[in-house]
Design an enzyme around this catalytic site. Structure first.
Site, PDB file in Angstrom:
ATOM      1  N   ARG A 349      44.459  41.225  34.105  1.00 16.54           N
ATOM      2  CA  ARG A 349      45.295  39.870  34.434  1.00 16.54           C
ATOM      3  C   ARG A 349      45.655  39.704  33.636  1.00 16.54           C
ATOM      4  O   ARG A 349      46.564  39.009  32.849  1.00 16.54           O
ATOM      5  CB  ARG A 349      43.848  38.927  34.125  1.00 16.54           C
ATOM      6  N   ARG A 360      46.804  37.429  26.909  1.00 15.42           N
ATOM      7  CA  ARG A 360      45.864  37.929  27.931  1.00 15.42           C
ATOM      8  C   ARG A 360      45.980  39.798  27.146  1.00 15.42           C
ATOM      9  O   ARG A 360      45.365  40.637  28.349  1.00 15.42           O
ATOM     10  CB  ARG A 360      46.004  37.903  29.124  1.00 15.42           C
ATOM     11  N   ARG A 366      34.369  40.226  29.701  1.00 22.84           N
ATOM     12  CA  ARG A 366      33.440  39.905  31.122  1.00 22.84           C
ATOM     13  C   ARG A 366      34.257  40.346  32.228  1.00 22.84           C
ATOM     14  O   ARG A 366      33.472  40.672  33.600  1.00 22.84           O
ATOM     15  CB  ARG A 366      32.650  38.771  31.099  1.00 22.84           C
ATOM     16  N   ASP A 367      35.287  39.953  32.185  1.00 22.83           N
ATOM     17  CA  ASP A 367      36.036  40.584  32.852  1.00 22.83           C
ATOM     18  C   ASP A 367      36.006  41.426  33.506  1.00 22.83           C
ATOM     19  O   ASP A 367      36.069  42.312  34.654  1.00 22.83           O
ATOM     20  CB  ASP A 367      37.711  39.628  33.210  1.00 22.83           C
ATOM     21  N   TRP A 489      29.025  31.624  31.715  1.00 22.68           N
ATOM     22  CA  TRP A 489      30.430  32.317  33.116  1.00 22.68           C
ATOM     23  C   TRP A 489      31.232  31.516  33.221  1.00 22.68           C
ATOM     24  O   TRP A 489      32.842  31.475  33.714  1.00 22.68           O
ATOM     25  CB  TRP A 489      29.845  33.038  34.270  1.00 22.68           C
ATOM     26  N   ASP A 491      33.996  29.090  31.588  1.00 21.06           N
ATOM     27  CA  ASP A 491      35.027  28.984  30.793  1.00 21.06           C
ATOM     28  C   ASP A 491      34.775  27.292  30.505  1.00 21.06           C
ATOM     29  O   ASP A 491      35.472  27.160  29.010  1.00 21.06           O
ATOM     30  CB  ASP A 491      36.145  29.608  30.970  1.00 21.06           C
TER      31      ASP A 491
END
Lengths: 517, 517
Positions: A349, A360, A366-367, A489, A491
């Protein structure tokens, strides 16, 4: 407006977009994590060295009108008719009743084939394996019955600073640091050229940086490196004054907005074809530019490199395949599902038409750990390396750093996250990823490998997992459920200091069972 | 290309741009520090509430092609000829042999007068005194010999988030927070409408925000609030599909990119004139929008408000004037020098086509204290307030905070700057500003006024000045000259930890003399 814009070409592992006026731009990725690029079905997009946010040397303004401009353009000017168009439908946008265009998004390459007024063009964009430059392989064929005198103009809009945030917003600074140059027909795109270069230091945005753009197999008869000169005032990518007039001005940008356009001229008899390469990438015109040009002086080498790239990617994709009566399911599982998972794995991302790479830049915990699951069977060795990196992004508290910066991550020396910044689920995703890795490879000894925590201390991989569970136990609320902390999870939920997460509890139960078996 | 683009109109205190194809966009400022706006000679620019970076509700992409798009557009469609154009030359950009346009940049208002195909239009943009909305006063006259059926379309491209950084770069977030609405023909531009509003809290970017757009004196026959619907795919501001077809689609953006266009229809006999107002500003359509519309239901009130605005500004400028044989010098001294100083004073490099307001949101210490000198004679009372603010931005060490945030500055509670962040000259500019204030007003008691330091403690104004000198004495180098620290006036020199500044020494000597007299 049609509702059918393309089809799967299973044999070639390409998606063929048969009508260029798609409702939204359709992107593909070129290159590797060393040299990355985004390209749309109308040749929009940008290129970057290692980081979409800090190494972006091709300018892109998000949310533009149209959405995917600027990009990597090849314009044609017909010196006989004085008409002009682009090798992709956009940006000139000739009427579609007279302009036919097909885009093939392949595995890390994209081909745009167009026909207008008897001239057929085919441009294939790719990054040769292991290289830090991209190639646009251009093929032009005269399908008309007349001799045609044509000029081709390349176009890249350069960033004034590789740091995308500065380039887009700190205009009072970046409009003073460009120094373009042309060395033996090769464009040198320089920024802050008088201050030291620190190629691998992406935290220092104020440093000398160079990229080059060269033409192989064509004769450069002119160039422009100043955007306003090439486009002309109150014009757009649809009608650059240089293209309309069929002549570059040999402008050299010194400050202001840089661009790179190389003009070449050629005559095509009926049926005749002309081929040339545009080579654009990292380094100075004088050195890396000349080397690349030399390497591809025989332009057929581009075909060889393109075949190598295809083989590399097809092999990666073929580790797991299905054959079902549903051809679209086959295409999705055998090619596009895993292809997209691999691209997500690569860029997490950090670079697209939506993700600017700025906020980013780095691997969201987690991603990234979730992304492993889609590519484990395809590239287990690469996953192993990054999985170890992510495990060292877990703090000794058992919680994880929200983002790991792969270029600068220092296990054992990272500051602890503030208590209020922990996300409750981050480290728990290791319970999906680690067993999946062991299942895929059979390497059960991975559980006993010792790895450092982000801040201090070390433990076996199994110990890291245990610490993740303990982290959640210690942060339970009034009903014995784990607290949501900054986020679970989801956000967008705000849990408050002691709010509990049912979602987390479910996965938590599952993981606890896993640990006890 | 002409080299003469305009002339001074001394009587009206306007600069008249007679040819719209200026080499670069020419900007003017509208409004106040409460509601600010930038507008160019082709109606490009943006609007913001209090902060160009954190209160920007009209979207602007810097460095675009053309440089000043988007903006505040009025388009016309002729239902007879099916032709269309804009009330400013750009963005449609009709050939200049058929399109005549004059722009008058006045004192906090701008008028663009254009004639195309027998239709004369005049749009005056301004913010009424004390209001947090802008008015576009539109006047359309049929100079042809035929009855004309016209539609007018307004266009504003809205920010999806008032925080400009998010709006431009955090696309994966901001494309999900827009909720447009149309209430009794008034557009409501809502973002994050379901979470609480905190109008004065600019540090919290995730909050409910609303602006409105209304039409007074015209009948709204259609609207669009979704940018892609209004413009159409692969089109631009030069040829929105709604304008080309003469019909809005009544689109309601929910997520994606918001815009606001109100379509009104009217018929003009030869010689006939139609007037209407576009009112766009802060607040909800239901409340502030309806109130503004009611207030200007008699559209001639706009003329009254415009006259009030002119008087207010002309009075501000007339405190000091010269009459010399050089009319351009007169124009510069009597109008444009002081006008630009007042705008610089107001916005301090925080909002323009170059300054995005993002990294410069707030008052740079030395810039702001220098800016006082140009406006002291015009607005001494306002300067006094801000001068006191800046003095409370001096730390008890004698050095100054590099930037003061006027909305959130907390004297006595600000953290001390790091030693390496001090600029050597910041507080020394007080030696120019404070005596200039005392000279202008005769208020010598100002020196004895007690004001707090930024971090702790307090002192008289004279004591603050003394502390500034002591700060420099304590930071002298091997040759007894003051050290340059992070920078002296020249931001681009790097002095190193003990490098000395001759420039600083000169001003320093001057100031020491001042103190001893």
């Amino acid at each position: 407006m049609t509702m059918q814009y393309g089809t799967f070409d299973d044999k070639n592992k390409e998606y063929v977009i048969t009508s260029p006026d798609t409702p939204r731009p359709w992107s593909n990725y070129l290159g590797s994590t060393e040299y990355g690029a985004i390209i749309t079905n109308n040749a929009g997009g940008y290129s970057f060295y290692k980081s979409g946010g800090m190494g972006r040397f091709v300018r892109f303004r998000f949310n533009s009108v149209p959405l995917d401009q600027p990009g990597r353009y090849v314009y044609f000017h017909d010196h006989g008719t004085r008409d002009f168009w682009s090798a992709s439908w956009q940006p000139v946008g000739k009427p579609l009743r007279r302009y036919k265009s097909i885009c093939r998004h392949g595995t890390a390459y994209t081909t745009i084939e167009s026909e207008y007024d008897g001239i057929l063009s085919e441009v294939t964009y790719f990054v040769p394996l292991g290289k830090s430059f991209e190639i646009w392989k251009v093929r032009v064929t005269n399908k008309s019955k007349k001799v045609r005198n044509l000029s081709a103009f390349t176009y890249l809009e350069y960033a004034a600073n590789w740091n995308a945030l500065d380039d887009l917003l700190n205009i009072q600074y970046v409009q003073y640091i460009t120094q373009m140059n042309v060395v033996d027909g090769i464009i040198d795109h320089g920024t802050n050229v008088s201050i030291p270069e620190m190629p691998e230091n992406f935290k220092e945005k104020d440093q000398g940086r160079h990229t080059f753009q060269a033409l192989a197999g064509g004769r450069v008869v002119g160039y422009d490196t100043d955007r306003e000169t090439f486009l002309g005032p109150y014009r757009s990518y649809a009608n650059p004054v240089a293209v309309e007039q069929g002549k570059c001005s040999n402008s050299i940008a010194y400050g202001d907005n840089p661009c790179g356009s190389l003009q070449s001229k050629f005559t095509l008899k009926p049926g005749q074809t002309k081929e040339f390469l545009v080579i654009a990438g990292i380094g100075k015109a004088e050195k890396e530019g000349k080397n690349a040009l030399k390497e591809f002086s025989d332009i057929s080498k581009a075909d060889v490199e393109l075949e190598k790239l295809k083989s590399f990617w097809h092999k990666r994709l073929e580790g797991f395949s299905v054959k079902t009566p549903d051809t679209e399911l086959n295409a999705t599982v055998n090619t596009w599902g895993i292809y997209n998972c691999l691209m997500t794995y690569a860029w997490s991302r950090a670079a697209s038409l939506i993700y600017s790479g700025i906020d980013r830049d780095g691997l969201g915990y987690r991603d990234t750990v979730q992304d492993f699951l889609g590519v484990m069977h395809s590239i287990p060795d690469e996953v192993r390396k990054r999985l170890e990196l992510m495990i060292t992004g877990q703090a000794s508290t058992g919680g994880a750093l929200p983002v790991i910066m792969p270029i600068s991550h220092a296990p054992g020396k990272e500051p602890l996250p503030k208590e209020e910044d922990y996300r409750s689920d981050d480290a728990l995703w290791l319970f999906n990823a680690i067993p999946a890795y062991v299942n895929e490879t059979g390497d059960i000894s991975f559980y006993t490998k010792v790895l450092p925590y982000a801040d201090k201390g070390e433990d076996t991989v199994f110990g890291h997992m245990k610490r993740a569970i303990e982290f959640s136990f210690k942060r339970s609320g009034a009903h014995g459920l784990p607290c949501g902390l900054h986020a679970d999870w989801n956000d967008t939920l705000r849990f408050g200091p002691r709010g509990e997460s049912v979602l987390l509890r479910c996965s938590f139960d599952m993981h606890s069972k896993h640990m006890s078996t």
